[in-house]
Design an enzyme around this catalytic site. Structure first.
Site, PDB file in Angstrom:
ATOM      1  N   THR A  28       0.825  -1.210   0.000  1.00  0.00           N
ATOM      2  CA  THR A  28       0.000   0.000   0.000  1.00  0.00           C
ATOM      3  C   THR A  28       0.861   1.263   0.000  1.00  0.00           C
ATOM      4  OG1 THR A  28      -1.833  -1.102   1.113  1.00  0.00           O
ATOM      5  CG2 THR A  28      -1.762   1.289   1.255  1.00  0.00           C
ATOM      6  N   ASN A 109      -7.240   0.337  -0.454  1.00  0.00           N
ATOM      7  CA  ASN A 109      -7.141  -0.312   0.845  1.00  0.00           C
ATOM      8  C   ASN A 109      -7.912   0.519   1.867  1.00  0.00           C
ATOM      9  OD1 ASN A 109      -6.470  -1.663   3.158  1.00  0.00           O
ATOM     10  ND2 ASN A 109      -4.270  -1.358   2.990  1.00  0.00           N
ATOM     11  N   CYS A 112      -7.401  -1.455   6.323  1.00  0.00           N
ATOM     12  CA  CYS A 112      -6.218  -1.934   7.037  1.00  0.00           C
ATOM     13  C   CYS A 112      -6.442  -1.874   8.542  1.00  0.00           C
ATOM     14  CB  CYS A 112      -4.995  -1.095   6.667  1.00  0.00           C
ATOM     15  SG  CYS A 112      -3.491  -1.616   7.520  1.00  0.00           S
ATOM     16  N   THR A 168      -7.073  -8.607   6.497  1.00  0.00           N
ATOM     17  CA  THR A 168      -6.889  -9.322   7.756  1.00  0.00           C
ATOM     18  C   THR A 168      -7.884  -8.830   8.799  1.00  0.00           C
ATOM     19  OG1 THR A 168      -5.212  -7.705   8.441  1.00  0.00           O
ATOM     20  CG2 THR A 168      -4.443  -9.703   7.327  1.00  0.00           C
ATOM     21  N   GLY A 218      -7.242 -15.072   1.602  1.00  0.00           N
ATOM     22  CA  GLY A 218      -7.364 -15.357   3.020  1.00  0.00           C
ATOM     23  C   GLY A 218      -7.163 -16.836   3.283  1.00  0.00           C
TER      24      GLY A 218
END
Length: 293
Positions: A28, A109, A112, A168, A218
């Site tokens: 990122t 993104n 995060c 995540t 994932g």
């Protein structure tokens, strides 16, 4: 396509690994350089890996002037992951990338877990980015929201061309001796095998809720893992934590993916696309109709 999850591969130090993918996703990039979070930043757990890197990156100026031309020499499509702390951060970077032919797509993104959340909603970020660039936009969403289908539909309405699922989720590991957090910042983002059922659920939910193509990620360690994400509704698959321990994973997973499809009587892994939904919905039901279920 088989891609890497953002932050799980440095193409400039491992170009051969990057070339074994169908597209490379950068770490990122933010408007200004970031040193990232206080060490320790990575910790292994029994069910995966925790990281709290904190979006360490050189900033958009250095990325454009130094990194991007080298990435373009890889000979594969380049997706740039973009991050920030308010809507204008995302729009600014997207605008800076718009005229660079090396950039094939932009991943926003917006989820995060290792930095303070953007002050604006994903909808506002996607809408502003859409006005700033002609590049395809993929919104990377977190599964840690009350209704990911609602967020996905909002991202689609704001102009997203696809979804990256999932980022995540926040976790904590304590040092077995001191009983203090193992990571410098305390908590971090959990990736690895424990994330796979969460990713499958998110992909399946957003497939039913939108008409957008999905990059599923994932906990992918094997070809069967990838096939399951495809069955849940992912058009593409990204490898994450496995790349740290197995740089040859792209070729292996690709071979295993073909084998896993054949073992299930499929002519191609494409034939597995969204089959997990066949018993839930009648033949001929469209994605738009599914979103109302």
């Amino acid at each position: 396509m088989l891609l890497n999850a953002s932050g799980c591969l440095d193409a400039l130090t491992a170009p051969d690994v990057a070339r074994s993918l169908d597209a490379f996703v950068t770490k990122t990039v933010t408007p200004l350089p970031r040193d990232g979070n206080t060490p320790v930043r990575i910790a292994e757990t029994d069910v995966g890996m925790l990281n709290s890197i904190g979006l360490a990156n050189p900033g958009i100026d250095r990325f454009v002037t130094r990194n991007l031309s080298h990435l373009g020499k890889l000979g594969i499509p380049i997706w740039v992951s973009v991050g920030g702390f308010e809507t204008n951060d995302y729009a600014e970077i997207c605008s800076r990338l718009d005229d660079h032919a090396e950039v094939t797509a932009i991943e926003l993104n917006v989820s995060c877990p290792n930095v303070e959340a953007p002050a604006d909603s994903a909808t506002q970020i996607v809408a502003a980015a859409r006005l700033a660039t002609r590049k395809p936009l993929w919104a990377k969403l977190s599964p840690a929201v009350p209704d990911i289908a609602e967020v996905a539909r909002a991202a689609q309405a704001a102009g997203a061309d696809g979804l990256s699922l999932v980022n995540t989720i926040r976790g904590l590991k304590l040092d077995g001796r001191t009983l203090r957090p193992a990571l410098g910042p305390g908590q971090g983002g959990l990736s690895g095998p424990a994330l796979k059922p969460i990713a499958l659920a998110a992909v399946a939910t957003c497939y039913r809720a939108t008409e957008l193509p999905i990059v599923g990620m994932g906990g992918v360690q094997t070809g069967l893992d990838a096939l399951e994400l495809i069955a849940a509704g992912a058009r593409h698959v990204a490898l994450g934590t496995i790349l740290f321990s197995d740089p040859d994973a792209p070729a292996r997973v690709r071979d295993e993916l073909h084998a896993a499809a054949a073992e299930r009587g499929l002519n191609s892994y494409d034939d597995a696309f969204a089959v997990a939904h066949e018993e839930l919905f009648s033949i001929g039901t469209t994605n738009r109709e599914r979103s109302n279920v």
